[in-house]
Design a protein around this motif. Sequence first.
Motif, PDB file in Angstrom:
ATOM      1  N   ASP A 141      16.014   1.790  -2.363  1.00  0.00           N
ATOM      2  CA  ASP A 141      14.448   1.753  -1.935  1.00  0.00           C
ATOM      3  C   ASP A 141      13.749   0.548  -2.597  1.00  0.00           C
ATOM      4  O   ASP A 141      13.482   0.076  -3.264  1.00  0.00           O
TER       5      ASP A 141
ATOM      6  N   GLU B  68      10.590  -2.559  -1.684  1.00  0.00           N
ATOM      7  CA  GLU B  68      10.281  -3.661  -0.663  1.00  0.00           C
ATOM      8  C   GLU B  68      10.536  -5.209  -1.361  1.00  0.00           C
ATOM      9  O   GLU B  68      10.569  -5.426  -0.212  1.00  0.00           O
TER      10      GLU B  68
ATOM     11  N   LYS C 179      13.889  -5.763   0.189  1.00  0.00           N
ATOM     12  CA  LYS C 179      13.699  -6.604   1.570  1.00  0.00           C
ATOM     13  C   LYS C 179      13.589  -7.964   1.552  1.00  0.00           C
ATOM     14  O   LYS C 179      12.964  -8.527   2.012  1.00  0.00           O
TER      15      LYS C 179
ATOM     16  N   GLY D   7      11.067   1.795   7.140  1.00  0.00           N
ATOM     17  CA  GLY D   7      10.371   0.290   7.372  1.00  0.00           C
ATOM     18  C   GLY D   7      11.056  -0.540   7.133  1.00  0.00           C
ATOM     19  O   GLY D   7      11.309  -1.305   7.407  1.00  0.00           O
TER      20      GLY D   7
ATOM     21  N   THR E 242      13.627   7.394   9.366  1.00  0.00           N
ATOM     22  CA  THR E 242      12.934   8.268   8.618  1.00  0.00           C
ATOM     23  C   THR E 242      11.879   8.657   8.124  1.00  0.00           C
ATOM     24  O   THR E 242      11.405   9.686   7.653  1.00  0.00           O
ATOM     25  N   THR E 243      11.097   7.461   8.316  1.00  0.00           N
ATOM     26  CA  THR E 243       9.620   8.143   7.630  1.00  0.00           C
ATOM     27  C   THR E 243       8.956   8.182   9.081  1.00  0.00           C
ATOM     28  O   THR E 243       9.097   7.678  10.030  1.00  0.00           O
TER      29      THR E 243
ATOM     30  N   LYS F 234      10.963  -6.862  15.983  1.00  0.00           N
ATOM     31  CA  LYS F 234      10.825  -7.289  14.604  1.00  0.00           C
ATOM     32  C   LYS F 234      11.540  -7.687  14.070  1.00  0.00           C
ATOM     33  O   LYS F 234      11.080  -5.380  13.485  1.00  0.00           O
TER      34      LYS F 234
ATOM     35  N   THR G 116      11.095  15.888   4.396  1.00  0.00           N
ATOM     36  CA  THR G 116      11.708  15.867   2.882  1.00  0.00           C
ATOM     37  C   THR G 116      10.276  14.695   2.264  1.00  0.00           C
ATOM     38  O   THR G 116      10.300  14.550   1.295  1.00  0.00           O
TER      39      THR G 116
HETATM   40  N1  LIG Z   1       9.383  -4.305  12.003  1.00  0.00           N
HETATM   41  C1  LIG Z   1       7.802  -4.167  12.471  1.00  0.00           C
HETATM   42  O1  LIG Z   1       7.335  -4.070  13.192  1.00  0.00           O
HETATM   43  C2  LIG Z   1       7.102  -3.316  11.003  1.00  0.00           C
HETATM   44  C3  LIG Z   1       6.198  -2.974  12.177  1.00  0.00           C
HETATM   45  C4  LIG Z   1       5.239  -2.165  10.990  1.00  0.00           C
HETATM   46  C5  LIG Z   1       6.196  -1.694   9.392  1.00  0.00           C
HETATM   47  N2  LIG Z   1       7.077  -2.492   9.146  1.00  0.00           N
HETATM   48  C6  LIG Z   1       7.636  -3.159   7.832  1.00  0.00           C
HETATM   49  O2  LIG Z   1       7.870  -1.254   7.494  1.00  0.00           O
HETATM   50  C7  LIG Z   1       8.104  -1.354   5.495  1.00  0.00           C
HETATM   51  C8  LIG Z   1       7.628   0.161   5.206  1.00  0.00           C
HETATM   52  O3  LIG Z   1       8.016   0.738   6.068  1.00  0.00           O
HETATM   53  P1  LIG Z   1       7.804   2.645   5.559  1.00  0.00           P
HETATM   54  O4  LIG Z   1       6.313   3.120   5.230  1.00  0.00           O
HETATM   55  O5  LIG Z   1       8.688   3.089   5.841  1.00  0.00           O
HETATM   56  O6  LIG Z   1       8.037   2.925   3.803  1.00  0.00           O
HETATM   57  P2  LIG Z   1       9.571   2.347   3.787  1.00  0.00           P
HETATM   58  O7  LIG Z   1      10.383   2.402   4.192  1.00  0.00           O
HETATM   59  O8  LIG Z   1       9.337   2.349   1.544  1.00  0.00           O
HETATM   60  O9  LIG Z   1       9.920   4.188   2.694  1.00  0.00           O
HETATM   61  C9  LIG Z   1       8.838   4.606   2.142  1.00  0.00           C
HETATM   62  C10 LIG Z   1       9.636   5.619   1.102  1.00  0.00           C
HETATM   63  O10 LIG Z   1       9.622   7.150   1.911  1.00  0.00           O
HETATM   64  C11 LIG Z   1      10.936   6.693   1.381  1.00  0.00           C
HETATM   65  N3  LIG Z   1      11.844   8.057   2.450  1.00  0.00           N
HETATM   66  C12 LIG Z   1      12.406   7.661   3.283  1.00  0.00           C
HETATM   67  N4  LIG Z   1      12.562   8.432   4.224  1.00  0.00           N
HETATM   68  C13 LIG Z   1      12.008   9.127   4.045  1.00  0.00           C
HETATM   69  C14 LIG Z   1      12.389  10.850   4.029  1.00  0.00           C
HETATM   70  N5  LIG Z   1      13.024  11.068   5.662  1.00  0.00           N
HETATM   71  N6  LIG Z   1      12.464  11.647   3.064  1.00  0.00           N
HETATM   72  C15 LIG Z   1      11.327  11.260   1.983  1.00  0.00           C
HETATM   73  N7  LIG Z   1      11.954   9.909   1.547  1.00  0.00           N
HETATM   74  C16 LIG Z   1      11.856   9.153   2.438  1.00  0.00           C
HETATM   75  C17 LIG Z   1      11.561   5.611   1.031  1.00  0.00           C
HETATM   76  O11 LIG Z   1      12.934   6.281   0.632  1.00  0.00           O
HETATM   77  C18 LIG Z   1      10.360   5.046  -0.006  1.00  0.00           C
HETATM   78  O12 LIG Z   1      10.664   5.478  -0.549  1.00  0.00           O
HETATM   79  C19 LIG Z   1       7.403  -2.512   5.185  1.00  0.00           C
HETATM   80  O13 LIG Z   1       7.794  -3.289   5.417  1.00  0.00           O
HETATM   81  C20 LIG Z   1       6.638  -3.337   6.422  1.00  0.00           C
HETATM   82  O14 LIG Z   1       6.517  -4.631   6.439  1.00  0.00           O
HETATM   83  C21 LIG Z   1       7.707  -3.261  10.207  1.00  0.00           C
END
Ligand SMILES: NC(=O)c1ccc[n+]([C@@H]2O[C@H](COP(=O)([O-])OP(=O)(O)OC[C@H]3O[C@@H](n4cnc5c(N)ncnc54)[C@H](O)[C@@H]3O)[C@@H](O)[C@H]2O)c1
Length: 359
Positions: free
Chosen positions: A70, A72, A75, A104, A128-129, A141, A171
């Motif tokens: 995990d 950023e 990525k 994400g 999963t978030t 995107k 979780t």
């Molecule tokens: N493509 C798009 O349109 C778009 C839009 C918004 C954001 N994004 C991108 O998304 C990213 C951010 O996404 P995010 O907020 O999901 O962050 P992330 O993917 O970093 O997840 C956040 C944290 O939650 C943990 N996690 C994930 N699912 C879990 C679960 N079910 N239980 C416990 N922990 C869990 C992960 O391991 C990580 O530590 C950024 O890179 C951003 O640029 C993309």
Amino acid sequence: MKTITVPFGERAYRVTIGCGALESGDWAHFVDRRERCAVIVSQRVLELHGAYIERVLAGLESADLLPMPDGEERKSYAHAERYFNELLSRGYGRGATVIAIGGGVVGDFAGFVAAAYMRGVRFIQVPTTLLAMVDASIGGKVAVNISAGKNIVGAFHQPAAVVADIAFIETLPDEELKNGIAESLKHALIGEPSLCTMLRENDLASIRRPDTLEELVFRSAGFKAGVVSQDEREGGLRAILNFGHTAGHAIESCLEYRGIMHGAAVAAGMQIAIDLSRARGLLDERVAREYRELAARYDLIPRGLALNAAQVVAHMRYDKKNAGGEIRFVLLAGVGEPRINQPVPEGELRAAVDDFLAG
Ligand SMILES: NC(=O)c1ccc[n+]([C@@H]2O[C@H](COP(=O)([O-])OP(=O)(O)OC[C@H]3O[C@@H](n4cnc5c(N)ncnc54)[C@H](O)[C@@H]3O)[C@@H](O)[C@H]2O)c1
């Protein structure tokens, strides 16, 4: 279980939302079983939900589970190149499928790998978030970061299916949940007022109830699906989704993405955009008050940021979305009435950021 169709003509796809959506298997027919399938899964999610994921994937003999650490920083383009080599060495061809299971970061990364490998292979998103369910997994995107900046190298690559399995949220820590709430609040303000009602009727604890989350994701992802399907490549309407993000990104970037969550930065950015809208007489105090109350209810607004307004404004000047040297904002004229491309003179902006930072 609820479903949304994202209407991209012959590339239309379904978002399935509900507890156990992954297990219900309404996505597996998209995988060509004669070809290989790479499941790029967040290491953290695999630790927490490994037994469930392995049970669901047991029927996919061609699947390779590829855990992704995990963060950023993973990525990255350099990291993607390692995956391209890995897929090639395992004999992945044009008929392969990539499945992303994670937040994400994993979705953007795996989507980029799927978009670029062999000029594009099939892609399935399993967010999963909450942020990934309501925002990142919808709209196609995909991107990776390079040393010069975030999300600089990417593509538009629509998934074949999105499976938002609410069971994963159990979780998810509250701080991460709040990132998704901030994006839902944004959707509420720019065009889906029913989300305001839902957010008003709940709090951080009650919103976690699976049926409530299912409804929240359904309305919020449904709103985003409606916007992106009218403007796939961000030529116009999609810009409304930047509400709160111009100042939000500048705050995150000034703090070098440390010590502030994305949702908090977006909430601060929405507050600044609302204050600018109020100062211009565009927006009613009632809406501004409603925003403050909802942001407080979910504890979204960051306080005591070690920043000054000049720094934040300087970062906005470099925002890649600013045209002709002008700083442009998405302002608000009412709930559901965003105004895109509004130039804001630096003096006006500095005053609004100053007010915000002074609390
Ligand atoms: N493509 C798009 O349109 C778009 C839009 C918004 C954001 N994004 C991108 O998304 C990213 C951010 O996404 P995010 O907020 O999901 O962050 P992330 O993917 O970093 O997840 C956040 C944290 O939650 C943990 N996690 C994930 N699912 C879990 C679960 N079910 N239980 C416990 N922990 C869990 C992960 O391991 C990580 O530590 C950024 O890179 C951003 O640029 C993309």
